[in-house]
Design a protein around this motif. Structure first.
Motif, PDB file in Angstrom:
ATOM      1  N   TYR A  36      92.842  88.048  -7.535  1.00  0.00           N
ATOM      2  CA  TYR A  36      93.036  88.495  -6.157  1.00  0.00           C
ATOM      3  C   TYR A  36      91.708  88.940  -5.565  1.00  0.00           C
ATOM      4  CZ  TYR A  36      98.035  88.411  -7.135  1.00  0.00           C
ATOM      5  OH  TYR A  36      99.307  88.016  -7.471  1.00  0.00           O
ATOM      6  N   ARG A  41      95.503  93.223  -2.016  1.00  0.00           N
ATOM      7  CA  ARG A  41      96.270  91.984  -2.174  1.00  0.00           C
ATOM      8  C   ARG A  41      97.112  92.029  -3.445  1.00  0.00           C
ATOM      9  NH1 ARG A  41      94.294  91.413   2.265  1.00  0.00           N
ATOM     10  NH2 ARG A  41      93.847  89.444   3.318  1.00  0.00           N
ATOM     11  N   LEU A  42      96.558  92.576  -4.503  1.00  0.00           N
ATOM     12  CA  LEU A  42      97.303  92.709  -5.763  1.00  0.00           C
ATOM     13  C   LEU A  42      98.511  93.620  -5.574  1.00  0.00           C
ATOM     14  CD1 LEU A  42      97.695  92.538  -8.866  1.00  0.00           C
ATOM     15  CD2 LEU A  42      96.115  94.460  -9.053  1.00  0.00           C
ATOM     16  N   GLU A 134     101.263  84.901   2.268  1.00  0.00           N
ATOM     17  CA  GLU A 134     101.346  86.319   1.897  1.00  0.00           C
ATOM     18  C   GLU A 134     102.436  87.016   2.698  1.00  0.00           C
ATOM     19  OE1 GLU A 134      97.139  88.088   0.597  1.00  0.00           O
ATOM     20  OE2 GLU A 134      97.053  87.135   2.570  1.00  0.00           O
TER      21      GLU A 134
END
Length: 446
Positions: A36, A41-42, A134
């Motif tokens: 990532y 984002r993780l 996402e």
């Protein structure tokens, strides 16, 4: 790692800083190893994957338990015996393993909502871009999806609208997103696009409760005197309560540096913000209050302040918002009306839309005041402090009730803001003073 970081709150300041730093390093390493681009984002990917099964039900001894979700994504436990809804869970069922698991699912759903609410607000402040995939992954989570749809997004830096999956619902019509990244709109975006009042009206018309202040967020552009200056002096000289001010700044990412002041770092922009003040490390001034001084911005590693015209508008606005909050809440003399111009502007916009929906034409908004032509008298309500005056007749005492007994006033954001609710309530009450039944208020009016 998140639990470890959250658990640091019980320790002293030095250990808190050490453990939070360790947790941040751990998340950075884990994100890098997992492929990532950054820890956020993780975290979002894990939130999207870790949703408990909120559709599951448990039946024990004729009692059926399930999970209910509101339109805003708030989770609660439902308990029914046959067709009858029970207000409380029977004590005998509290230790049943399946019931314990279902209650933990409710707790986890609400914890996810709080985490994502904070994460989305941080993303708006930082200006993060999210890819369509996402957003689609996050929208699969039953608690996160309502938040994504109740926020305004920016496409191609020129179109603002509501996210609808494959399209963006903009004032000019639907826009196909395709593979283009989106970011959460900041008030500066809505201001520069000239669509801020449009979205404020839509929020009120559709009764949207945003997870945090976005459309009705305070906005702080540089004043004409600040554009060519290298320091902002709009809060210079305000005396604040040191302990309360330091706690407010710390919660918003400011760090006290002994003998230098307090600093906040904007990592993506490579900027440090400094305020010359002794907050956070104790001085004899604490007896009477500590003064705030000028705020200035420096590029990382440089010593010459930047002209404020070169500071990103979003960064400048959020910095001034932090300082305005400190001055308003921790001011030695209490709420300082002169230091809350953006707050009163937000409340003015909120009242304008509320009055429009309720079709109340006897209220005018002028110079940080609501001017009300009532049946018994004329009134003014200050949008900063909430102070009410009768014209003529002087001060009018209207005391707010405690939280446990108060009614519901619609605010288009989930942030706790009792003062805004108090101001709106007083204006609506006096706008229809013919219907007032409280004997204490009526005695003052007559």
């Amino acid at each position: 790692i998140s639990d470890f970081r959250r658990g640091a709150r019980q320790f002293g300041a030095q250990r808190q800083a050490s453990e939070r730093r360790a947790a941040d390093i751990g998340l950075h390493n884990l994100a890098r190893t997992a492929g990532y681009t950054d820890p956020q984002r993780l975290v979002w990917a894990m939130e999207a994957r870790s949703a408990p099964d909120w559709t599951r039900t448990v039946s024990v001894d004729g009692v059926t338990l399930g999970i209910a979700l509101t339109d805003a994504g708030e989770a609660s436990l439902t308990v029914r015996r046959g067709e009858k809804a029970l207000k409380t869970l029977p004590p005998a069922l509290k230790k049943v393993p399946d019931v314990i698991a279902l209650r933990e699912s409710v707790t986890e759903l609400n914890a996810t909502r709080l985490r994502m609410r904070a994460a989305l607000e941080d993303a708006m402040v930082r200006g993060d871009h999210l890819q369509p995939q996402e957003l689609a992954d996050l929208a699969a989570h039953p608690v996160i999806a309502p938040m994504l749809r109740s926020l305004v997004w920016i496409l191609n830096e020129e179109h603002a609208g509501w996210w609808q999956g494959d399209t963006l619902d903009t004032p000019g019509g639907p826009r196909v997103i395709g593979r283009q990244a989106l970011r959460l709109a900041h008030p500066h975006d809505l201001f520069t696009l000239g669509q801020w009042p449009v979205f404020q009206a839509q929020v009120m018309d559709r009764r949207i409760t945003q997870p945090f202040r976005q459309v009705f967020r305070e906005y702080y552009p540089p004043t004409p005197a600040e554009v060519d200056a290298k320091r902002s002096t709009r809060f210079d000289g305000h005396q604040v309560q040191p302990g309360k001010a330091a706690a407010l700044l710390k919660a918003r990412g400011w760090v006290p540096v002994p003998e230098e002041g307090v600093r906040k770092t904007w990592h993506a922009e490579g900027l440090n913000v400094w305020i010359d003040t002794s907050l956070g490390y104790g001085t004899p001034n604490e007896v009477e209050g500590t003064p705030l001084n000028a705020a200035y911005f420096l590029r990382r590693g440089e010593t010459e302040p930047l002209p404020l015209s070169q500071v990103p508008p979003r960064v400048f606005s959020e910095t001034m918002r932090d300082l305005d909050l400190v001055v308003s809440v921790a001011h030695v003399g209490g709420v300082d009306p002169e230091a809350t111009q953006s707050t009163t502007a937000m409340r003015s916009a909120l009242l304008r839309e509320t009055l429009r929906l309720l079709q109340l034409g006897n209220v005018r908004l002028e110079n940080d005041h609501a001017l009300i032509d009532g049946h018994h008298a004329r009134y003014t309500v200050h949008l900063g402090s909430g102070t009410v005056h009768r014209q003529p007749g002087g001060y009018l005492c209207i005391i707010p009730v405690h939280n446990a007994h108060q009614g519901r006033v619609f605010l288009p954001f989930a942030d706790p803001d009792p003062r805004t609710a108090e101001v709106v309530s007083r204006v609506l009450l006096l706008a229809e003073d013919r219907r007032i039944q409280d004997p204490t208020i009526l005695e003052q009016l007559r």
